[in-house]
Design a protein around this motif. Sequence first.
Motif, PDB file in Angstrom:
ATOM      1  N   VAL A   7       0.868  -1.179   0.000  1.00 30.82           N
ATOM      2  CA  VAL A   7       0.000   0.000   0.000  1.00 30.82           C
ATOM      3  C   VAL A   7       0.908   1.234   0.000  1.00 30.82           C
ATOM      4  CG1 VAL A   7      -1.766   1.293   1.270  1.00 30.82           C
ATOM      5  CG2 VAL A   7      -1.792  -1.207   1.277  1.00 30.82           C
ATOM      6  N   PRO A   8       0.813   2.070  -1.024  1.00 27.86           N
ATOM      7  CA  PRO A   8       1.717   3.221  -1.108  1.00 27.86           C
ATOM      8  C   PRO A   8       1.514   4.183   0.072  1.00 27.86           C
ATOM      9  CG  PRO A   8       0.571   2.879  -3.199  1.00 27.86           C
ATOM     10  CD  PRO A   8      -0.069   1.983  -2.199  1.00 27.86           C
ATOM     11  N   ASP A   9       2.526   4.960   0.339  1.00 33.56           N
ATOM     12  CA  ASP A   9       2.448   5.900   1.467  1.00 33.56           C
ATOM     13  C   ASP A   9       1.367   6.944   1.269  1.00 33.56           C
ATOM     14  OD1 ASP A   9       6.043   5.900   1.985  1.00 33.56           O
ATOM     15  OD2 ASP A   9       4.470   4.636   2.803  1.00 33.56           O
ATOM     16  N   ASN A  10       1.051   7.228   0.011  1.00 33.78           N
ATOM     17  CA  ASN A  10       0.024   8.237  -0.277  1.00 33.78           C
ATOM     18  C   ASN A  10      -1.392   7.744  -0.056  1.00 33.78           C
ATOM     19  OD1 ASN A  10       1.831  10.076  -1.080  1.00 33.78           O
ATOM     20  ND2 ASN A  10       1.436   9.908  -3.275  1.00 33.78           N
ATOM     21  N   ILE A  11      -1.529   6.470   0.174  1.00 36.67           N
ATOM     22  CA  ILE A  11      -2.865   5.875   0.290  1.00 36.67           C
ATOM     23  C   ILE A  11      -3.075   5.440   1.729  1.00 36.67           C
ATOM     24  CG2 ILE A  11      -4.450   4.139  -0.624  1.00 36.67           C
ATOM     25  CD1 ILE A  11      -3.299   5.850  -2.821  1.00 36.67           C
ATOM     26  N   VAL A  12      -4.213   5.801   2.264  1.00 33.10           N
ATOM     27  CA  VAL A  12      -4.547   5.367   3.621  1.00 33.10           C
ATOM     28  C   VAL A  12      -5.856   4.600   3.560  1.00 33.10           C
ATOM     29  CG1 VAL A  12      -5.221   6.132   5.927  1.00 33.10           C
ATOM     30  CG2 VAL A  12      -3.339   7.254   4.744  1.00 33.10           C
ATOM     31  N   LEU A  13      -5.872   3.458   4.193  1.00 27.95           N
ATOM     32  CA  LEU A  13      -7.094   2.670   4.301  1.00 27.95           C
ATOM     33  C   LEU A  13      -7.572   2.741   5.751  1.00 27.95           C
ATOM     34  CD1 LEU A  13      -5.928  -0.526   2.343  1.00 27.95           C
ATOM     35  CD2 LEU A  13      -7.059   1.506   1.451  1.00 27.95           C
ATOM     36  N   LEU A  14      -8.873   2.949   5.900  1.00 26.92           N
ATOM     37  CA  LEU A  14      -9.431   3.039   7.251  1.00 26.92           C
ATOM     38  C   LEU A  14     -10.788   2.353   7.253  1.00 26.92           C
ATOM     39  CD1 LEU A  14      -9.531   4.142  10.144  1.00 26.92           C
ATOM     40  CD2 LEU A  14     -10.451   6.267   9.223  1.00 26.92           C
ATOM     41  N   SER A  15     -10.859   1.237   7.935  1.00 30.17           N
ATOM     42  CA  SER A  15     -12.125   0.515   8.036  1.00 30.17           C
ATOM     43  C   SER A  15     -12.684   0.708   9.434  1.00 30.17           C
ATOM     44  CB  SER A  15     -11.891  -0.972   7.745  1.00 30.17           C
ATOM     45  OG  SER A  15     -12.991  -1.749   8.155  1.00 30.17           O
TER      46      SER A  15
END
Lengths: 314, 1163
Positions: free
Chosen positions: B32-40
């Motif tokens: 997962v690139p640093d520019n992308i954040v996943l939040l569930s």
Amino acid sequence: MSGRLEIRRFVNLGSAAHAVALPSDGRLAAVGSEHGVTVLDATGRELLVYPPADWHMPVRRIIGSAGFDQLYVAAREGMVIRLALERSEEALSYKAQTIYEAKDIHTISLSAQSQLLAVGHLGPGLAVLRTDGEVLWRRHPDEGNATEARLWSVALDAGGEYLYVGSATSGTNRLAALEPRSASVCAYQYVEGMITRVTVLPNTHAVAVTVNTPSSRRLVVYTAALDDVIWERSFDVPVTALTADAEQPLLFAGVGYGGEIAAIDAHTGRTLASGVVLKSTINELAVAQAHTLVAACQNGQVAFVDYISQEFHL
Amino acid sequence: MSKRVLAIGVGGSGKTALTILKERLEETYGRVPDNIVLLSLDTDDLREEDSFAGTKLNALLDERRREPEFRHVVSRPGVTMDTIFGDIASENVAPYMTWLEKDKLERILGPSERDIRGGAQQRRPVGRVAVFQRWKDPILSAITDGIARIYGEPEDQPRQLDDVRKEQSKRLVFIVGSVAGGTGSGFLIDVANLVRHAVQTNRTRWQSVDVSAIVVLPDAFSTYVNDMKDSSNLKPNSYAALREMDRFIRTHGAHLPYMIRYDEDIRSITWSTNQPLDHVYLVDTASPSAVGEFDLSGDPKTGVFPVIADFIMAHVDENMGDSMATLRANAGQHYNKEEGWMYSSFNVLTYLFPVDDVIESFSYRFLREMMARQFLPLTNRKTRSSVEDGALKEVERIFAESSIGGKVNPGVTQKAIAVTRKMTPDSIDPSWPGLFNLIALSETAFAEDYKDLDEWLAYIHDNLTPTKEGDYKHETYDEGYERLLDFGETAMDDCLGKQLDPDDEESREDGQWDRILARYRGALRQRFSEALDAALLSALNRRDPNSKMLAAARLPFAQAMVASLKAKLVEFKADLDKEYRTIRIDDRLRQINEQLRDTITWMYDTKDTKTRAILGKPEARKAQDAYIGLFYDKMQLSLHQRVYRVVLDVLNALGADEKDQDGQPSVLDQAALELENWQATLQEVDKILAHWERVHKQHREEKRQIRVRRYVTDDAFEDQLYRLPQHSGMVGSHVLGQVRGETGMVWQRKEEEDPLYYKLSTMWAQEALGPEEIARKFFAGAKDLFQIVRENVTIAERLASHSSPTGLVNYAKQVDQPFLRYNPASNGQKVLNHERYVSFNLSKANDEGREFLEEVYNTLRHQGFNVNTAAESLVACTVVEVARGVRLSAVDQFRGCEADYRRKLYEGREGLHLFPEEQVATGYEGRIESLGEPKNRLRPLAPEVVIAMGDEAKLKAFTLACAYGLIDRGRYTDKDGRESVEIFLTLNGRQMPLSQSTQVQELDPRFRTVAAEEQMARLYLNALQNFVLKATEKPGVPSEMVTTIVEDLARQGVSLGYIETPLTLSLLEVNGAINRFAEGLGPSPSEVPDRKKREADNSRRRVEQYLQPFLMEWVTGQAKDLDGNSRSGFKGSPARRVIDMGTVMHLILQEEIALLLNQASSR
């Protein structure tokens, strides 16, 4: 007006304060918060914190014996813990014992004289136990004998003669006086509206309750036999806390979400003092010697307030 | 570099969609690139089954110290729904919990459903309670942290930009969830609100954020229905949630600040002053044509969720994302709040070369091949035989030498090799010097020790003098007897050691001879260990001299060497024993001991002899001579025996037996065990890798089931790719060879001082605890090396080999409808706007691929596609279609949910709505039919009216105030002297403007074109909205708080219009004024003394003079105005929102009139 209220001090506990108890001399205050129990002296100094260290135990209700040698703490996670306090010169120590376990404890009341503790549940349940934990009787879904109503507020009179209970289901609710040891019903009323607080008025042998409907909020004082209304008052804003002095005919109420305190004549319902606003919902009030008042507030503040009667006392 | 994207998943659907998105991100970028954040965010915890093809969200910090991707949203400790009900009943939390329809929920929840920790059980209110419990931590804190992480530094933000560049520079927030369940449906709007709140709170730093929702419609869960305890809420939840969202995105704005408060803390107050979502994408299971591959019904994990993940991926790609932003910049042209054309949908088809999966497959393959080649037992008999032969030859060669790898090779080993070789074997000298020579440590040491032993023998020999010889000429035989026996005893004590057991002659130990011999075993053991260690390391690390690659089967070879050497020593020991037995040392010694006993007796019997013999020696002398001879022989044989025993012990210690005489494992057994342990460990590693490989294959198979993706690969191609020198060849060189001086793999001693304990140092790990960790590190290392594959394969050539340009073009053209079934006829005059994109990377393609894609590009760009040829991903070709401008009422699934929604709503048992506005509105909707107007039927009220219906008491007060004339039109002059007609509230002599016509005109382009009566009607609506939202008090907001709130709103650019003292108007005061006015209608006590009659008359006057006329004139338009003009009334308005306002007023007035008339008649 027959008195006035003065804020003496604020202490910030850092988390919402839900409950408070005072001994009869008013020199200490036990406050229940999201973290646990904190016992403060009159200057606001912390004498005891329970539980210790990083463990949190959110407290729903707290009551103490008159001399504060025993504190009874209803924890939100579902137990009543008795803290036996020992005072040395500068410090307090305790021994903790769980005397009752159930998930949905709502209110508790103590009759220190008769060593009885009453428990009102959020669900359809009521119980009375001795202060050592022996259950005298219990109505609860776990026992297969749930009450019809729910959200029970309980109040034992000082002598342990009567247990007053009030429910807060939607629609019609029960207000009853029970014999505490046997649960037999001595008197009852059906009330339109939710009974959210029950307080026994000592000496006057009356019981004060707050009753809410979608369109009204009332403070009603009944006779001990619940057969007559002595007086009642309507409020435009919610009554969020209610306590009665152990000796004098005085009621103190937390009024509105701004945290106003009102001192009320228990005989007549007349406001004796008001105007002190704590700027946060008052979750509970406790009073000692008709003079020392402590308020537990939603914003984590504990307010020490003096009620100064117009009658002169040295 | 990828775009900056925060993807928030709410509920179970959000969790799954994010998991599948994560899988795509790892596939494309390796991680997962640093520019992308996943939040569930979910009320249900993360479980094992919440994985997709081996990918799972992290619930903890990851190895890069990134924040958790999953947050379990649970109530505070001990808080159940009963606690919430108790707090609401006692009004401690009422100001911010008024939305909860406590009574309904209290009745309907079973005991086990009251614990929020078990999930929301398809109940939206339970889901929203969880939000209120944890709005700050973790929800808002995680959102704020997520935005901060994707936003970057303020300097990164470009300044003066045109619309397209501005859109391209935006940080994207996607909120993904379904509306059918309890959590997603209960969270969606609040999460969007909190995102906006976070952005607003940090508006000086975060100015460029685009927030979109991707909403899964209920049909996606039709396959789960049988597994649900109660599926009857799916459709009602969906309808209710979409309705609420519709109101939020169509009516909320700076002119109508809408407060959502989460707890008592003033910082929990948020203001919805703009539509919370810039775009809302609805996802159905089928497109309007709904055939074949465009039917996503069934398992949403293979259809709906992957299409969402791939849609977000399209935005993540730097160039594709810019491409989409270009058209998205004009999206506003296709939206219309008044008409409700606010919704969009999409279709995505992706051709993928699953490069990450292939890299993993290659890694497993390589590692297993390497393990089999280097370490595992040889299964092929021929190979095994060859290795064993080789090992034997090596043993025979190197252990015949005096040194191995610079370490001394003990002579006994050399002799063992020499004696046991097949051709011209050496012989064994079984004499004691010969045996002693076997165990010589060095020439010098041997010479010294040999001399010592020899000198002892000489000493014994020289001192065994008979009587009458040498110094003992004058000695009697008796004395001689004593002397000789004493000397014998002393010599034995000295040489052989004291006799420990008086009955056992052999029980002599620790004499001088033993002390000389004792050190040989330990020393030779050490020496042999070193030599063996050198030999084994040399064998284990043997490389091809040209390629520098490790030779094959190193571990089996080393094991074979140890076995061969052991066999040699065993054989040598047997040979030695055979030779030793031929000289019968033990027998002879036994005999000599017997003879010595006899001789001693003879000596004793003859010791008193005094006369000389006449002929020959006297008997006494003969006895002495015999004794001397025998004793010397005995000592010689004893020495021989002792030396032999030491030689045996040495051989056992080296490996001829399992243990030496002290029970210590032999050197060869120790070495064999070490190698065996290594092999067992590496076999375990291989088993683990095999298991992971199987699971990986299952995961790949799982992915192949995704209906919106085409994986363009096959086994044959992957095999060929693997075998390329730049792939497996290169990796092999690095791992098993030496590249630029760096050795990939080498066996070494674990500790410098300890021979025969090894570690395997690789380029991936110097240390590992156990087979699982070894496997993990090896796999990670191999995968890292195989990343080179990404440079060598692109989607271009894969497509070229799988399809034709025409084929691809035709397939792309089929992606022309979104996954959304809707009725165009119900969409008014609006035709959906379609945007079509294709994205791939041309620059890194080979010639064949380039030619293929250029043809595709040229065809598609002339057919309305936006073709991006510089996609960041080299391994994907994405076809995207986005459709914008549909209204909810045209969406099949929305309409299809209405019947279930109404039924559940009007059963009245369960609360579906989360906001008082819709709760109150639906109550009125249910009563519309009671008006008995054929053209005024049950329907959803317009959102512009619903927004003002959050407090029924306020609604009634406004209506009655209008009817009694306390609210009426008048002229207003603003501070700049401009005059306008506004709607005023007259209260206690004060006139307070409620409407703001300038604002209404700004927002309503048609305002100026409508008739004056209609303009007034619209102003009344505006007045109602302002009365409810801006003028009147809010529960739980005391006057001291108002100033702070107003200042905060001003900072947010929110206009409070002409409201003079916002949020302070007391409803009590308004109702008081209404009552006073109404009571003032009389009759007075003097006119009608009877109270009951007076009240009855008053009721009638209220109705006849005010309520009814207002109703007829203003609301229904059934009466003419004062000037005799016909009116259309609110309900005759061309604007739906005004009609609905009129309908609500009609219902209120109808009720009030009925009440008053009833009161009048009963008195």
